[in-house]
Write a protein that holds these residues in place. Structure first.
Motif, PDB file in Angstrom:
ATOM      1  N   ASP A 233      34.643  33.522  11.543  1.00  0.00           N
ATOM      2  CA  ASP A 233      35.031  32.704  12.591  1.00  0.00           C
ATOM      3  C   ASP A 233      35.840  31.348  12.177  1.00  0.00           C
ATOM      4  OD1 ASP A 233      33.793  34.541  13.887  1.00  0.00           O
ATOM      5  OD2 ASP A 233      31.857  33.360  14.461  1.00  0.00           O
ATOM      6  N   GLU A 247      39.355  27.566  20.836  1.00  0.00           N
ATOM      7  CA  GLU A 247      38.047  27.971  20.350  1.00  0.00           C
ATOM      8  C   GLU A 247      38.042  29.499  20.374  1.00  0.00           C
ATOM      9  OE1 GLU A 247      35.564  25.554  22.386  1.00  0.00           O
ATOM     10  OE2 GLU A 247      35.170  24.285  20.866  1.00  0.00           O
ATOM     11  N   GLY A 248      36.995  30.115  19.761  1.00  0.00           N
ATOM     12  CA  GLY A 248      36.828  31.720  20.049  1.00  0.00           C
ATOM     13  C   GLY A 248      37.877  32.420  19.209  1.00  0.00           C
ATOM     14  N   THR A 268      41.446  36.719  18.503  1.00  0.00           N
ATOM     15  CA  THR A 268      40.531  36.142  19.368  1.00  0.00           C
ATOM     16  C   THR A 268      39.184  36.870  18.731  1.00  0.00           C
ATOM     17  OG1 THR A 268      41.112  37.758  20.878  1.00  0.00           O
ATOM     18  CG2 THR A 268      41.784  35.431  21.332  1.00  0.00           C
ATOM     19  N   GLN A 269      37.997  36.378  18.983  1.00  0.00           N
ATOM     20  CA  GLN A 269      36.896  36.808  18.654  1.00  0.00           C
ATOM     21  C   GLN A 269      36.543  38.236  19.203  1.00  0.00           C
ATOM     22  OE1 GLN A 269      34.040  33.980  18.819  1.00  0.00           O
ATOM     23  NE2 GLN A 269      34.429  32.828  17.211  1.00  0.00           N
ATOM     24  N   THR A 276      40.284  29.564  25.478  1.00  0.00           N
ATOM     25  CA  THR A 276      39.258  28.490  25.635  1.00  0.00           C
ATOM     26  C   THR A 276      39.655  27.099  24.932  1.00  0.00           C
ATOM     27  OG1 THR A 276      37.752  28.964  23.898  1.00  0.00           O
ATOM     28  CG2 THR A 276      37.320  30.050  26.312  1.00  0.00           C
TER      29      THR A 276
END
Length: 347
Positions: A233, A247-248, A268-269, A276
């Motif tokens: 992450d 984020e994410g 993106t995760q 976001t």
């Protein structure tokens, strides 16, 4: 293949498919026969000089000047090169500027970008010049990478395979196969996480050159302590020039064979997850204001003081250095008096 007609190129411009435009221009340049494209890939300065259609001038960039790698002067058909520390980067710069030249020679494309609104035209012209350089330096038949599933380790391997290509050319080329739903950013950075080059697709943004990304620095520290690769992450996320954080996200990093630079692939995760942002609220740096505001996500700070301009008063920290004096008593105004001069009392 023949150069596509104007309407097709205009449709590519609307879709921002700059790679397809560049492919058409490369094909047109091959048919013209002025430049040997294989020779351009190996030694673009020598080949451009041999062809004689465009001149190359090498100039050192003053230390206090903006770090521009080069530019093209179409009035004299001259490429100005400001040499970088690496030959591969200079190859990319020369071919990027040659791309500007070629864009003026193909009327079907010139009729498209020249009539776009000024900003859109500049953006398209620069993006196509980048793609033109990447297409020559990293031919698709030599390296077949796709932004949909590429890894940082694959980028390192490709850089070894095509040693004449710059890291930025590879970063640009890999996104040509990205699909509309692919959210991906490819970053070249040093081992401290400072961005050297970046390209993005989808909802992600390309982080600014020279900006340190703390999340990448953390992963690179792990990579240095292990097998030169790491993934995980991205914390706190991808930082914009405004200080806001996307984020994410997850990142995959790999240190290249030089031991000085690394590739990072950011996604993106969760696939198709919405973007976001964690906004940053700051206080106006001007002592005369004091308002708080949230900088726009991609707003750049002042290059002199490093602070963002206040949305209320338009000032940055440079306002604190301004010297203004009363015309009657000739004493300097305080910060508050500069904002409202009737507060000043002469002595």
């Amino acid at each position: 293949m023949d150069v596509p007609d104007r309407s097709y190129l205009a449709s590519l411009a609307r879709r921002h498919d700059h790679w397809a435009v560049a492919a058409a221009l490369v094909a047109a340049e091959r048919r013209r026969g002025v430049h040997d494209l294989d020779a351009l890939r190996i030694d673009p300065v020598a080949e451009v000089t041999r062809a004689g259609e465009v001149q190359v001038a090498v100039e050192d960039l003053p230390q206090d000047d903006c770090p521009v790698a080069g530019y093209y002067d179409h009035t004299s058909r001259t490429i100005i090169l400001h040499p970088s520390p690496t030959l591969a980067r200079d190859r990319f710069t020369i071919l990027h500027e040659l791309g500007h030249h070629v864009q003026r020679l193909v009327p079907e494309w010139a009729d498209v970008w020249c009539v776009l609104p000024a900003h859109e035209g500049r953006v398209a012209n620069e993006a196509v010049a980048d793609a033109f350089a990447a297409h020559i330096l990293v031919p698709p038949d030599l390296v077949d990478l796709s932004g949909a599933d590429v890894t940082a380790r694959q980028l390192v391997a490709a850089h070894v395979k095509v040693s004449t290509a710059s890291r930025s050319a590879l970063a640009h080329q890999v996104l040509r196969g990205a699909r509309p739903a692919d959210d991906v950013a490819v970053v070249v950075c040093d081992l401290a996480g400072e961005v050297v080059f970046a390209r993005a697709h989808g909802q992600l943004f390309a982080p600014a050159r020279g900006l340190v990304q703390p999340g990448l620095a953390v992963l690179l520290k792990r990579a240095r302590a292990g097998s030169a690769t790491a993934s995980g992450d991205l914390a706190p996320g991808l930082v914009a020039t405004s200080g806001a954080v996307h984020e994410g996200l997850r990142a995959d990093v790999a240190i290249d064979t030089s031991g000085r630079f690394a590739f990072a692939v950011i996604r993106t995760q969760r696939r198709l997850a919405p973007a976001t942002w964690a906004d940053r609220t700051v206080e106006c740096a001007s002592a005369a204001c004091g308002e708080t505001f949230t900088p726009e996500h991609r707003a750049a700070p002042c290059r002199t003081c490093g602070e963002h301009r206040c949305l209320a008063c338009g000032s940055c920290a440079c306002a604190n250095d301004a010297t203004a004096t009363c015309p009657t008593c000739h004493l300097a105004y305080t910060a508050a008096e500069r904002a409202q001069t009737d507060l000043h009392e002469c002595w």
